[in-house]
Design a protein around this motif. Structure first.
Motif, mmCIF file in Angstrom:
data_model
loop_
_atom_site.group_PDB
_atom_site.id
_atom_site.type_symbol
_atom_site.label_atom_id
_atom_site.label_comp_id
_atom_site.label_asym_id
_atom_site.label_seq_id
_atom_site.Cartn_x
_atom_site.Cartn_y
_atom_site.Cartn_z
ATOM 1 N N LEU A 651 18.314 -51.351 -58.519
ATOM 2 C CA LEU A 651 18.015 -52.746 -58.212
ATOM 3 C C LEU A 651 16.523 -52.992 -58.417
ATOM 4 O O LEU A 651 15.686 -52.225 -57.955
ATOM 5 N N CYS A 652 16.219 -54.086 -59.104
ATOM 6 C CA CYS A 652 14.829 -54.450 -59.318
ATOM 7 C C CYS A 652 14.470 -55.613 -58.407
ATOM 8 O O CYS A 652 15.337 -56.307 -57.871
ATOM 9 N N GLY A 653 13.189 -55.830 -58.238
ATOM 10 C CA GLY A 653 12.712 -56.878 -57.377
ATOM 11 C C GLY A 653 12.551 -58.205 -58.092
ATOM 12 O O GLY A 653 12.742 -58.323 -59.310
ATOM 13 N N ARG A 654 12.164 -59.213 -57.333
ATOM 14 C CA ARG A 654 12.005 -60.561 -57.886
ATOM 15 C C ARG A 654 10.873 -60.599 -58.896
ATOM 16 O O ARG A 654 10.994 -61.226 -59.956
ATOM 17 N N PHE A 655 9.775 -59.912 -58.637
ATOM 18 C CA PHE A 655 8.644 -59.929 -59.554
ATOM 19 C C PHE A 655 8.966 -59.171 -60.834
ATOM 20 O O PHE A 655 8.450 -59.491 -61.900
ATOM 21 N N ASP A 656 9.832 -58.168 -60.723
ATOM 22 C CA ASP A 656 10.222 -57.440 -61.927
ATOM 23 C C ASP A 656 11.076 -58.299 -62.843
ATOM 24 O O ASP A 656 11.074 -58.124 -64.064
ATOM 25 N N ILE A 657 11.828 -59.242 -62.262
ATOM 26 C CA ILE A 657 12.674 -60.118 -63.074
ATOM 27 C C ILE A 657 11.845 -61.214 -63.730
ATOM 28 O O ILE A 657 12.003 -61.521 -64.905
ATOM 29 N N LEU A 658 10.937 -61.806 -62.970
ATOM 30 C CA LEU A 658 10.158 -62.932 -63.482
ATOM 31 C C LEU A 658 9.013 -62.487 -64.371
ATOM 32 O O LEU A 658 8.545 -63.261 -65.211
ATOM 33 N N ASP A 659 8.502 -61.265 -64.180
ATOM 34 C CA ASP A 659 7.357 -60.804 -64.941
ATOM 35 C C ASP A 659 7.699 -59.448 -65.532
ATOM 36 O O ASP A 659 8.038 -58.508 -64.824
ATOM 37 N N SER A 660 7.613 -59.349 -66.830
ATOM 38 C CA SER A 660 7.971 -58.099 -67.498
ATOM 39 C C SER A 660 6.900 -57.030 -67.364
ATOM 40 O O SER A 660 7.162 -55.852 -67.556
ATOM 41 N N SER A 661 5.665 -57.434 -67.024
ATOM 42 C CA SER A 661 4.582 -56.468 -66.876
ATOM 43 C C SER A 661 4.717 -55.727 -65.562
ATOM 44 O O SER A 661 5.221 -56.272 -64.577
ATOM 45 N N PRO A 662 4.265 -54.495 -65.481
ATOM 46 C CA PRO A 662 4.373 -53.753 -64.211
ATOM 47 C C PRO A 662 3.551 -54.412 -63.121
ATOM 48 O O PRO A 662 2.488 -54.959 -63.361
ATOM 49 N N SER A 663 4.071 -54.382 -61.921
ATOM 50 C CA SER A 663 3.397 -54.969 -60.777
ATOM 51 C C SER A 663 3.425 -53.992 -59.614
ATOM 52 O O SER A 663 4.314 -53.134 -59.532
ATOM 53 N N PRO A 664 2.472 -54.101 -58.721
ATOM 54 C CA PRO A 664 2.480 -53.184 -57.563
ATOM 55 C C PRO A 664 3.681 -53.390 -56.661
ATOM 56 O O PRO A 664 4.031 -52.508 -55.891
ATOM 57 N N HIS A 665 4.318 -54.553 -56.749
ATOM 58 C CA HIS A 665 5.477 -54.793 -55.890
ATOM 59 C C HIS A 665 6.669 -53.932 -56.283
ATOM 60 O O HIS A 665 7.572 -53.715 -55.487
ATOM 61 N N SER A 666 6.712 -53.482 -57.531
ATOM 62 C CA SER A 666 7.846 -52.666 -57.956
ATOM 63 C C SER A 666 7.865 -51.300 -57.286
ATOM 64 O O SER A 666 8.865 -50.607 -57.325
ATOM 65 N N LEU A 667 6.731 -50.901 -56.684
ATOM 66 C CA LEU A 667 6.651 -49.618 -55.999
ATOM 67 C C LEU A 667 7.033 -49.714 -54.529
ATOM 68 O O LEU A 667 7.025 -48.707 -53.828
ATOM 69 N N LEU A 668 7.357 -50.918 -54.034
ATOM 70 C CA LEU A 668 7.677 -51.093 -52.628
ATOM 71 C C LEU A 668 9.071 -50.550 -52.328
ATOM 72 O O LEU A 668 9.977 -50.591 -53.167
ATOM 73 N N ASN A 669 9.225 -50.081 -51.097
ATOM 74 C CA ASN A 669 10.541 -49.661 -50.642
ATOM 75 C C ASN A 669 11.266 -50.847 -50.023
ATOM 76 O O ASN A 669 10.650 -51.735 -49.437
ATOM 77 N N ILE A 699 19.016 -61.363 -54.998
ATOM 78 C CA ILE A 699 20.441 -61.010 -54.889
ATOM 79 C C ILE A 699 20.969 -60.812 -56.306
ATOM 80 O O ILE A 699 20.881 -61.715 -57.145
ATOM 81 N N HIS A 700 21.509 -59.645 -56.576
ATOM 82 C CA HIS A 700 22.044 -59.312 -57.891
ATOM 83 C C HIS A 700 23.570 -59.440 -57.873
ATOM 84 O O HIS A 700 24.229 -58.978 -56.935
ATOM 85 N N ILE A 701 24.096 -60.048 -58.914
ATOM 86 C CA ILE A 701 25.543 -60.146 -59.117
ATOM 87 C C ILE A 701 25.930 -59.116 -60.158
ATOM 88 O O ILE A 701 25.508 -59.199 -61.322
ATOM 89 N N LEU A 702 26.747 -58.132 -59.764
ATOM 90 C CA LEU A 702 27.084 -56.995 -60.616
ATOM 91 C C LEU A 702 28.533 -57.047 -61.050
ATOM 92 O O LEU A 702 29.402 -57.571 -60.338
#
Length: 952
Positions: A651-669, A699-702
């Protein structure tokens, strides 16, 4: 002449008809305006128009914990009396089944006792100060009295030289009191009397009455007082005066019991009950497990009073009385009783061992492994049986000769929360709300009236933990019959192993976090977790609390277990165990599992964890050299099964979906994560909220078959995600508000805020519950409410908050709640009925309640009045006259004088059409204990087939 009169009559009828039409138009306009006003007014309430607030109902509580009071034997020992907060239940000692229930109606039961003069009468006291007398043989009330005080304990003795009862009560108001009541009825031809015999500022933990009230023993926390009546020849209640003697202890008194020996005296000797002839033995246990025995207490008091004049000592202590000490228990003595002949002493405590002390020889006899701490011990009237009340809400009746169980009564054993564990008004912000963590509960798919609960091994009464106790056991409880079905261990436990370590600390058991049953009832999936206690991590102490806690969590053990159903033994058999189903590969440690759900159409389970992965687990048949491996028993005729991982997705975060560049938020638990599945099993929703409030979550729809992400909903704020569910085409998410999202049109349907005043948003996941039901297309939400409880202002009173829970039932298309209600206590679990309408809730008193739709009883339709000959004769003429004036509306003309047509109906094609769905709404009920009266069901069915009255 006749024709003229007829024409005038027709004109008059026509004018009257036009006047009636105008009146009806005005009436319709006024009714329309009234309905419009009603809609505007009702829009402010949670219940929308068209839905009656009584369309749903909450059943009376089922199960619950028994009162912490000694069970009562009937005089013939064939029955055992147990009470919860709402009713007294009469059990058969032969079958262990309830034969009668005595419900109090309102208030909470606080004490109960059998009559000493009539063995068929039972006294019951409730929280409102009402004492009722029951004839328990037929379940009827025979008398009632308004005491208007809080009665904690009750003992009934017979009045000397009389065949009437005296009721000794421990009552609490601004202080603790012992009062004697002579509760009389009209048949007894005497008045009710009251006499106060003791008033204490210290809290009274218990009392015992001996010799028809001659001896009264009262125990407090660090003292025991013994009172003896001064005027024995006077039997009136007002003459009950006691001389009190008290001694103090340095340790807290946890249990006590007294025994009196009286030598047989001749009939001429009237002084048989004097001090020199009463041999009073006393035993009590303290918090360190020591039992103190006192022989002939009255003589010891006399010796002390004689020596008091010489030594000048005014206070008595243990050394002064010189008791005998018995020490085997490692922890506090929870219960203590003398045998019928006073040759033995029976004790029990947290060691789950019943100890029988032979006083003449000093030998001990042990009955170990009773699975829970011992709370109460009762010796039967004949001395042939022991009743043992365990701390897991079960009662065992043992024979004294063989110590073999002949009666076993088990109530609901779910985790309970006492008043002392409720948050205080002044410390609500720092209160650990995780004690309200959801209790794992599942409704059996094969037997919808059975619920499976994760329960602790033992819950002693006086241990008020600030964290939930481990729950290593599974209990199956049938709420239709209100009976315990089975109990088994899901993890390693300390029932038969040592429960203390070398440093005398209690060994902690693993905790079951999730329970789910497959759609066919063949498989059970559980997730249990164990983390080392902080005291065991002392060798890694670095002085930094955050580092110590992180190291402790890295040593977490998590297991995903799959169990198969064994119908013969009514137990679950372990088939597969997955170690660390979610883990951090870089650290090599186990990750926390956030949620577990079952697939609704096939065997399979889904999990989501702290490692941000969603995994699907499905069974596979074992193969060896291309051949199916079969077992020896009937369960494995089709082959042995192994559960394994089918697919997983990160599962990815909201910032990972809206921004393709790496962000520090992607490292959050993730802070929390929840799963939901559609009714057909094709769609899987996974919501995740992150540890940083800057990331609102997603929320991801799988696709449940392929394991791919079809849609990521970033428009919803799920920063503090509590619950997630799917109802048809609608997605329900609860964070700071209740949000419903339409997956077909991809838009928000409504958003209703959730108000929990005084509770931080980080605590919301522990408190809010959600359940969805596809059978009626609704979802239910429960929210707790904490209110100040300042009813008592006595010294030392703690101001805890009063806890209730608000229940809402929603339809996903409407922002207003279809129905709402308030129930006492905190709801710890909420589940939908499997294959039925309605919901099951479990509260903090371990009681089960059912939320169901009410069966609406339809009234029989009143037939229209018979037509008069005049109306029938004039029908044709009036019809012809009305055909000439078709300028009015046809609906209004049919309501005019032409109602004569309805008086002669056409019966050929006028039969009502009744659909199966209409019959299902009447008879589709969750259980037999919620059925309405037969008369209402009959009226409902007849109402469907009866002719409906037409509008007049």
């Amino acid at each position: 002449m006749t024709d003229g009169l007829d024409s005038q009559l027709l004109k008059r009828k026509r004018a009257d008809g036009e006047l009636a039409k105008k009146k009806r138009k005005k009436q319709r306009k006024s009714e329309a305006s009234i309905r419009k006003d009603d809609i505007q007014v009702e829009a402010s309430f949670p219940t929308p128009r068209g839905k009656s607030p009584a369309t749903w109902s909450v059943s009376a509580p089922i199960g619950g914990w028994f009162l912490p009071q000694d069970p009562l034997f009937s005089l013939d020992e064939k029955y055992l009396f147990l009470a919860d907060t709402r009713s007294v239940q009469v059990y058969s000692t032969e079958t262990s089944l309830p034969i009668r229930t005595l419900a109090v109606g309102y208030g909470y039961i606080s004490a109960y006792a059998l009559s000493s003069t009539n063995p068929e009468h039972l006294y019951v006291a409730n929280s409102s100060g009402l004492v009722t007398q029951w004839d328990w043989t037929n379940g009827t009330k025979t008398a009632r009295w308004e005491i208007k005080t809080n009665i904690r304990q009750m003992t009934v003795v017979s009045q000397a030289q009389s065949n009437q009862d005296l009721v000794f009560c421990h009552e609490v108001e601004n202080s603790h009191k012992i009062n004697v009541h002579a509760l009389r009825t009209l048949d007894q031809a005497s008045q009710t009397e009251l006499k106060q015999v003791l008033k204490s500022k210290s809290a009274i933990s218990g009392f015992q009455v001996l010799l028809e009230g001659m001896i009264l023993i009262v125990a407090c926390q660090n003292s025991i007082a013994i009172g003896k009546r001064a005027k024995l020849h006077r039997t009136a209640v007002q003459d009950f005066e006691y001389t009190w003697r008290e001694f103090r202890t340095t340790k807290r008194i946890t249990a006590f019991n007294a025994y009196v020996r009286i030598p047989q005296a001749s009939g001429k000797n009237k002084d048989a009950l004097q001090d020199s002839r009463i041999h009073l033995n006393l035993a009590f246990g303290d918090e360190n497990g020591v039992i103190y025995l006192f022989d002939d207490m009255l003589s010891s008091f006399a010796r002390f009073e004689r020596s008091q004049k010489d030594s000048g000592k005014t206070t008595m202590d243990l050394d002064t009385l010189r008791p005998k000490r018995l020490h085997w228990h490692r922890d506090a003595v929870r219960s203590l009783k003398w045998s019928k002949d006073a040759n033995y002493l029976i004790s029990g405590g947290k060691e789950t061992v019943l100890v029988i002390w032979q006083l003449s020889t000093g030998k001990q006899q042990h009955l170990p492994h009773l699975t829970a701490s011992i709370e109460n011990i009762v010796v039967s009237p004949s001395g042939a049986s022991y009743s043992v009340f365990l701390a897991n809400n079960s009662i065992i009746v043992l024979s004294t000769s063989e110590l073999v169980a002949k009666t076993n009564i088990v109530g609901t054993q779910s985790r309970r929360i006492e008043l002392e564990q409720m948050p205080r008004a002044s410390t609500s912000n720092d209160f650990p709300f995780d004690i309200f963590h959801q209790v794992p509960m599942a409704v059996h798919t094969k037997n919808p009236s059975q619920v499976m609960l994760s329960v602790p091994s033992s819950q002693p009464r006086n241990e008020h933990l600030r964290i939930p106790p481990p729950q290593p056991y599974l209990q199956t409880f049938d709420f239709a019959t209100q009976l315990h079905v089975s109990r088994q261990a899901l993890t390693r436990n300390n029932a038969t192993d040592l429960n203390t370590g070398p440093d005398k600390t209690k060994i902690q058991e693993p905790n079951v976090k999730f329970i789910q049953v497959s759609h066919d009832g063949r498989w059970l999936a559980t997730v249990d977790e164990w983390t080392p206690p902080p005291i065991d991590m002392g060798y890694l102490e670095e002085g930094i609390p955050e580092f110590n806690e992180e190291e402790r969590l890295f040593r977490r053990e998590t297991y995903l277990k799959f169990w198969s159903c064994d119908e013969k033994s009514a137990q679950w058999t372990l088939e597969s165990r997955i170690d660390a189903p979610h883990s951090f590969d870089t650290l090599g440690t186990s990750a926390q599992v956030f949620d577990l759900i079952s697939e609704p159409t096939k065997a399979g389970f889904a999990t989501v964890g702290e490692d941000r992965f969603v995994r699907i687990w499905r069974p596979k048949t074992r193969l060896r050299d291309g051949m199916t491996v079969r077992g020896n028993d009937k369960r494995h005729k089709e082959g042995l099964v192994t559960w394994s991982l089918d697919w997983s997705i990160e599962l990815c975060g909201r910032f990972d979906i809206l921004d393709s560049s790496p962000s520090p938020h992607s490292l959050l638990n993730p802070r929390n994560s929840r799963l939901a599945v559609s009714a057909d099993g094709s769609v899987l929703a996974a919501g995740v909220s992150w540890s940083s409030d800057a990331n609102t979550g997603v929320i991801h729809i799988l696709d449940a078959e392929k394991g791919t992400v079809r849609r990521s909903i970033t428009e919803l704020d799920v920063t503090a995600l509590s619950c997630l569910g799917l109802v048809g085409r609608y997605l329900v998410a609860i964070s700071d508000s209740i949000m419903v999202w339409d997956l077909v049109v991809d838009e928000l349907v409504f958003c209703v805020p959730v108000e929990l005043p005084g509770i931080d948003r980080s605590h919301r996941p522990w408190l809010i519950r959600l359940a969805t039901n596809e059978n009626d297309g609704t979802f239910a939400v429960t929210c707790p409410q904490f209110e100040k409880n300042e009813t008592s202002k006595s010294r030392g009173t703690r101001y805890f908050k009063k806890a209730t829970t608000k229940i809402f039932v929603f339809e996903p298309q409407k922002p207003q709640a279809t129905w709402s209600s308030t129930v006492p206590d905190i709801v710890l679990a909420l589940q939908s009925m499997q294959g039925r309408r309605g919901y099951v809730i479990l509260d903090s008193t371990a009681s089960v309640r059912l939320v169901n739709r009410k069966a609406v009883a339809l009234q029989l339709i009143t037939p229209p009045p018979e037509p008069t000959p005049e109306l029938v004769r004039r029908r044709k003429d009036i019809k012809e006259d009305e055909d000439e004036n078709e300028d009015e509306d046809r609906d209004e003309e049919s309501n005019d004088f032409t109602q004569g047509q309805e008086l002669l109906p056409d019966t050929e094609n006028d039969k009502p059409v009744v659909t199966p769905q209409q019959l299902q709404e009447i008879f589709d009920l969750s259980s037999s204990n919620t059925l309405p009266p037969v008369k209402e069901l009959f009226n409902a069915v007849v109402g469907l087939y009866a002719r409906k009255p037409k509008a007049q």
